[in-house]
Write a protein that holds these residues in place. Structure first.
Motif, PDB file in Angstrom:
ATOM      1  N   ALA A  79       0.825  -1.207   0.000  1.00 27.39           N
ATOM      2  CA  ALA A  79       0.000   0.000   0.000  1.00 27.39           C
ATOM      3  C   ALA A  79       0.861   1.259   0.000  1.00 27.39           C
ATOM      4  O   ALA A  79       0.423   2.326  -0.429  1.00 27.39           O
ATOM      5  CB  ALA A  79      -0.924  -0.004   1.216  1.00 27.39           C
ATOM      6  N   PHE A  80       2.100   1.149   0.465  1.00 32.53           N
ATOM      7  CA  PHE A  80       3.008   2.290   0.492  1.00 32.53           C
ATOM      8  C   PHE A  80       3.812   2.414  -0.797  1.00 32.53           C
ATOM      9  O   PHE A  80       4.422   3.443  -1.045  1.00 32.53           O
ATOM     10  CB  PHE A  80       3.988   2.150   1.658  1.00 32.53           C
ATOM     11  CG  PHE A  80       3.360   2.298   3.006  1.00 32.53           C
ATOM     12  CD1 PHE A  80       3.342   3.519   3.656  1.00 32.53           C
ATOM     13  CD2 PHE A  80       2.765   1.211   3.622  1.00 32.53           C
ATOM     14  CE1 PHE A  80       2.759   3.660   4.900  1.00 32.53           C
ATOM     15  CE2 PHE A  80       2.180   1.335   4.868  1.00 32.53           C
ATOM     16  CZ  PHE A  80       2.178   2.566   5.519  1.00 32.53           C
ATOM     17  N   SER A  81       3.856   1.363  -1.580  1.00 32.28           N
ATOM     18  CA  SER A  81       4.760   1.288  -2.734  1.00 32.28           C
ATOM     19  C   SER A  81       4.000   1.577  -4.017  1.00 32.28           C
ATOM     20  O   SER A  81       3.620   0.677  -4.750  1.00 32.28           O
ATOM     21  CB  SER A  81       5.410  -0.109  -2.791  1.00 32.28           C
ATOM     22  OG  SER A  81       6.131  -0.361  -1.611  1.00 32.28           O
ATOM     23  N   THR A  82       3.766   2.861  -4.273  1.00 35.07           N
ATOM     24  CA  THR A  82       2.962   3.242  -5.435  1.00 35.07           C
ATOM     25  C   THR A  82       3.805   3.736  -6.612  1.00 35.07           C
ATOM     26  O   THR A  82       3.369   3.675  -7.750  1.00 35.07           O
ATOM     27  CB  THR A  82       1.961   4.342  -5.036  1.00 35.07           C
ATOM     28  OG1 THR A  82       2.683   5.442  -4.455  1.00 35.07           O
ATOM     29  CG2 THR A  82       0.962   3.803  -4.007  1.00 35.07           C
ATOM     30  N   ALA A  83       5.014   4.238  -6.356  1.00 37.14           N
ATOM     31  CA  ALA A  83       5.876   4.708  -7.445  1.00 37.14           C
ATOM     32  C   ALA A  83       6.416   3.514  -8.228  1.00 37.14           C
ATOM     33  O   ALA A  83       6.579   2.423  -7.683  1.00 37.14           O
ATOM     34  CB  ALA A  83       7.027   5.538  -6.891  1.00 37.14           C
ATOM     35  N   PRO A  84       6.697   3.695  -9.524  1.00 40.46           N
ATOM     36  CA  PRO A  84       7.150   2.572 -10.361  1.00 40.46           C
ATOM     37  C   PRO A  84       8.369   1.838  -9.830  1.00 40.46           C
ATOM     38  O   PRO A  84       8.486   0.637  -9.978  1.00 40.46           O
ATOM     39  CB  PRO A  84       7.445   3.249 -11.705  1.00 40.46           C
ATOM     40  CG  PRO A  84       6.583   4.460 -11.729  1.00 40.46           C
ATOM     41  CD  PRO A  84       6.527   4.935 -10.307  1.00 40.46           C
ATOM     42  N   GLN A  85       9.314   2.554  -9.222  1.00 38.26           N
ATOM     43  CA  GLN A  85      10.543   1.931  -8.742  1.00 38.26           C
ATOM     44  C   GLN A  85      10.435   1.421  -7.308  1.00 38.26           C
ATOM     45  O   GLN A  85      11.392   0.866  -6.779  1.00 38.26           O
ATOM     46  CB  GLN A  85      11.707   2.929  -8.816  1.00 38.26           C
ATOM     47  CG  GLN A  85      12.160   3.273 -10.227  1.00 38.26           C
ATOM     48  CD  GLN A  85      13.310   4.268 -10.199  1.00 38.26           C
ATOM     49  OE1 GLN A  85      13.155   5.407  -9.796  1.00 38.26           O
ATOM     50  NE2 GLN A  85      14.483   3.810 -10.603  1.00 38.26           N
ATOM     51  N   GLY A 273      12.808  -3.964  -6.187  1.00 39.48           N
ATOM     52  CA  GLY A 273      12.527  -2.535  -6.159  1.00 39.48           C
ATOM     53  C   GLY A 273      13.284  -1.835  -5.043  1.00 39.48           C
ATOM     54  O   GLY A 273      14.095  -2.432  -4.343  1.00 39.48           O
ATOM     55  N   ILE A 274      13.010  -0.539  -4.880  1.00 40.27           N
ATOM     56  CA  ILE A 274      13.728   0.304  -3.917  1.00 40.27           C
ATOM     57  C   ILE A 274      12.909   0.470  -2.649  1.00 40.27           C
ATOM     58  O   ILE A 274      11.789   0.999  -2.683  1.00 40.27           O
ATOM     59  CB  ILE A 274      14.043   1.685  -4.530  1.00 40.27           C
ATOM     60  CG1 ILE A 274      14.819   1.531  -5.845  1.00 40.27           C
ATOM     61  CG2 ILE A 274      14.820   2.538  -3.543  1.00 40.27           C
ATOM     62  CD1 ILE A 274      14.966   2.831  -6.620  1.00 40.27           C
ATOM     63  N   ILE A 275      13.455   0.046  -1.533  1.00 37.43           N
ATOM     64  CA  ILE A 275      12.781   0.200  -0.240  1.00 37.43           C
ATOM     65  C   ILE A 275      12.820   1.667   0.170  1.00 37.43           C
ATOM     66  O   ILE A 275      13.876   2.289   0.220  1.00 37.43           O
ATOM     67  CB  ILE A 275      13.445  -0.672   0.840  1.00 37.43           C
ATOM     68  CG1 ILE A 275      13.245  -2.161   0.525  1.00 37.43           C
ATOM     69  CG2 ILE A 275      12.898  -0.336   2.220  1.00 37.43           C
ATOM     70  CD1 ILE A 275      13.912  -3.096   1.512  1.00 37.43           C
ATOM     71  N   GLN A 276      11.629   2.212   0.485  1.00 37.58           N
ATOM     72  CA  GLN A 276      11.527   3.614   0.893  1.00 37.58           C
ATOM     73  C   GLN A 276      10.756   3.793   2.198  1.00 37.58           C
ATOM     74  O   GLN A 276      10.739   4.896   2.758  1.00 37.58           O
ATOM     75  CB  GLN A 276      10.798   4.433  -0.187  1.00 37.58           C
ATOM     76  CG  GLN A 276      11.434   4.357  -1.548  1.00 37.58           C
ATOM     77  CD  GLN A 276      10.565   5.025  -2.595  1.00 37.58           C
ATOM     78  OE1 GLN A 276      10.384   6.245  -2.569  1.00 37.58           O
ATOM     79  NE2 GLN A 276       9.994   4.234  -3.486  1.00 37.58           N
ATOM     80  N   HIS A 277      10.102   2.752   2.671  1.00 37.46           N
ATOM     81  CA  HIS A 277       9.224   2.870   3.834  1.00 37.46           C
ATOM     82  C   HIS A 277       9.380   1.641   4.728  1.00 37.46           C
ATOM     83  O   HIS A 277      10.029   0.653   4.364  1.00 37.46           O
ATOM     84  CB  HIS A 277       7.751   2.968   3.405  1.00 37.46           C
ATOM     85  CG  HIS A 277       7.478   4.006   2.371  1.00 37.46           C
ATOM     86  ND1 HIS A 277       7.400   5.348   2.664  1.00 37.46           N
ATOM     87  CD2 HIS A 277       7.279   3.904   1.025  1.00 37.46           C
ATOM     88  CE1 HIS A 277       7.155   6.024   1.558  1.00 37.46           C
ATOM     89  NE2 HIS A 277       7.079   5.173   0.549  1.00 37.46           N
ATOM     90  N   HIS A 278       8.717   1.721   5.889  1.00 37.23           N
ATOM     91  CA  HIS A 278       8.529   0.589   6.813  1.00 37.23           C
ATOM     92  C   HIS A 278       9.731  -0.334   6.889  1.00 37.23           C
ATOM     93  O   HIS A 278       9.640  -1.532   6.647  1.00 37.23           O
ATOM     94  CB  HIS A 278       7.272  -0.205   6.445  1.00 37.23           C
ATOM     95  CG  HIS A 278       7.100  -0.511   4.992  1.00 37.23           C
ATOM     96  ND1 HIS A 278       7.958  -1.309   4.287  1.00 37.23           N
ATOM     97  CD2 HIS A 278       6.165  -0.102   4.112  1.00 37.23           C
ATOM     98  CE1 HIS A 278       7.554  -1.380   3.035  1.00 37.23           C
ATOM     99  NE2 HIS A 278       6.476  -0.666   2.900  1.00 37.23           N
ATOM    100  N   CYS A 279      10.892   0.243   7.206  1.00 39.14           N
ATOM    101  CA  CYS A 279      12.097  -0.591   7.289  1.00 39.14           C
ATOM    102  C   CYS A 279      12.881  -0.270   8.546  1.00 39.14           C
ATOM    103  O   CYS A 279      14.099  -0.156   8.504  1.00 39.14           O
ATOM    104  CB  CYS A 279      12.963  -0.384   6.051  1.00 39.14           C
ATOM    105  SG  CYS A 279      14.242  -1.658   5.852  1.00 39.14           S
TER     106      CYS A 279
END
Length: 338
Positions: A79-85, A273-279
């Motif tokens: 749900a947090f991963s909306t960008a293509p990458q 993909g690229i982790i950007q959240h919840h990590c």
């Protein structure tokens, strides 16, 4: 670790949506989910990953519940991963493990306190840099069901720095570190800093992997004569680069691949993909090898080699957004000197 996220709390809450008592009689065909883009059920997962537990046995029912919990986590994380990458999460070979089982088997690194980096950041860095382009990074390895990530991280950095110095790239023995680094606990876990301390103080040479093969279990230390071929570590540094990831980029370029301690709780479900959240669960628990970075696209990211085989993530690699100390990537970063 910094930059926490309510990931674990929400996942725990999601996991309680289905009572264990109500699910033992649910047919596996009723547990359908999206398996990396195509509809499959628990039976398809078992076939794909060669699970042999008997249908409707205790193990089958327990693993099916863990599988159901995993699909709920995937929906939350995606749900947090909306960008293509952006990072994608879904079914992989860890999907029938509980989160605690996953930690106990694979997340066994510990972090010793690293001093805050006080040096200068390097000017004029390239927009992208990847030590793999120099043919000094060994192929992705698989630690299997052994908490040996800390040893893989240290050996990976050492063999790369050895190759950067002009020697032929050669796999060195992870099993030697696992068995002989006496301040660590073999497959039960260890610290990269403690392993590097052991190497520098004892002047033990890391021998080729062919002389001391990996067994994915802790064994008795085998000693080699000083005349035996191998690589000795002269020194190392361990720094906290929190808030200084640009300086960490320079450290990578100047020193070679770096051994880093991270929080990899959410990596159980990572597909690519690229982790950007919840990590961040506020707990450093896994050791990896930092081999490069890329700042060209919309999302700058670190290129990180893992030790869970090439079928995991981006052919064995994970990409982590630069900035914000995601996954605690900057908390404890070690460079090796030969």
């Amino acid at each position: 670790m910094r930059g926490g996220h309510p990931y674990l709390v929400l996942i725990a809450a999601a996991s309680t949506l289905v009572s264990p008592l109500c699910c033992h009689n649910v047919r596996s065909e009723d547990t359908r989910t999206q398996f990396n883009g195509s509809a499959v059920d628990f039976d398809s997962f078992r076939e794909q990953f060669h699970r042999t537990y008997a249908v409707n046995g205790e193990a089958f029912n327990r693993r099916r519940l863990h599988f159901q919990d995993a699909t709920k986590r995937h929906a939350y994380l995606n749900a947090f991963s909306t960008a293509p990458q952006s990072a994608k999460y879904g079914v992989n070979r860890f999907s029938d493990l509980s989160q605690q089982e996953f930690r106990d088997l694979y997340l066994r690194a510990s972090a010793d306190g690293a001093s805050l980096f006080s040096g200068q950041k390097t000017e004029g860095l390239p927009d992208t840099f990847d030590w793999r382009d120099k043919a000094v990074v060994a192929p992705v390895q698989n630690q299997e069901a052994c908490g040996s990530c800390w040893a893989f991280s240290v050996v990976g950095a050492t063999q790369s720095v050895h190759a950067i110095g002009g020697s032929q790239l050669e796999l060195l023995s992870v099993q030697q570190v696992l068995d002989c680094s006496f301040r660590n606990n073999g497959c039960s876990g260890g610290s990269t800093v403690q392993a590097l301390n052991w190497l520098t103080k004892t002047r033990v040479k890391l021998v080729p992997q062919s002389d001391y093969p990996y067994k994915a279990k802790t064994g008795i230390c085998h000693f080699f004569s000083q005349s035996h071929g191998g690589v000795a570590v002269k020194n190392f540094t361990a720094h906290d680069f929190s808030g200084q990831e640009e300086a960490m980029m320079g450290h990578l370029v100047e020193r070679g691949p770096l051994a880093a301690i991270v929080d990899a709780v959410s990596w159980q479900d990572y597909l690519g993909g690229i982790i950007q959240h919840h990590c961040s669960s506020q707990w450093s628990n896994h050791a990896v090898l930092l081999v490069g970075y890329n700042t060209v696209g919309d999302i700058p990211y670190w290129i990180v080699q893992n030790s869970w085989g090439t079928t995991w993530g981006n052919e064995g690699y994970v990409y982590i957004k630069i900035g914000g100390n995601l996954c605690g990537i900057a908390d404890s970063v070690a460079a090796v000197f030969l």
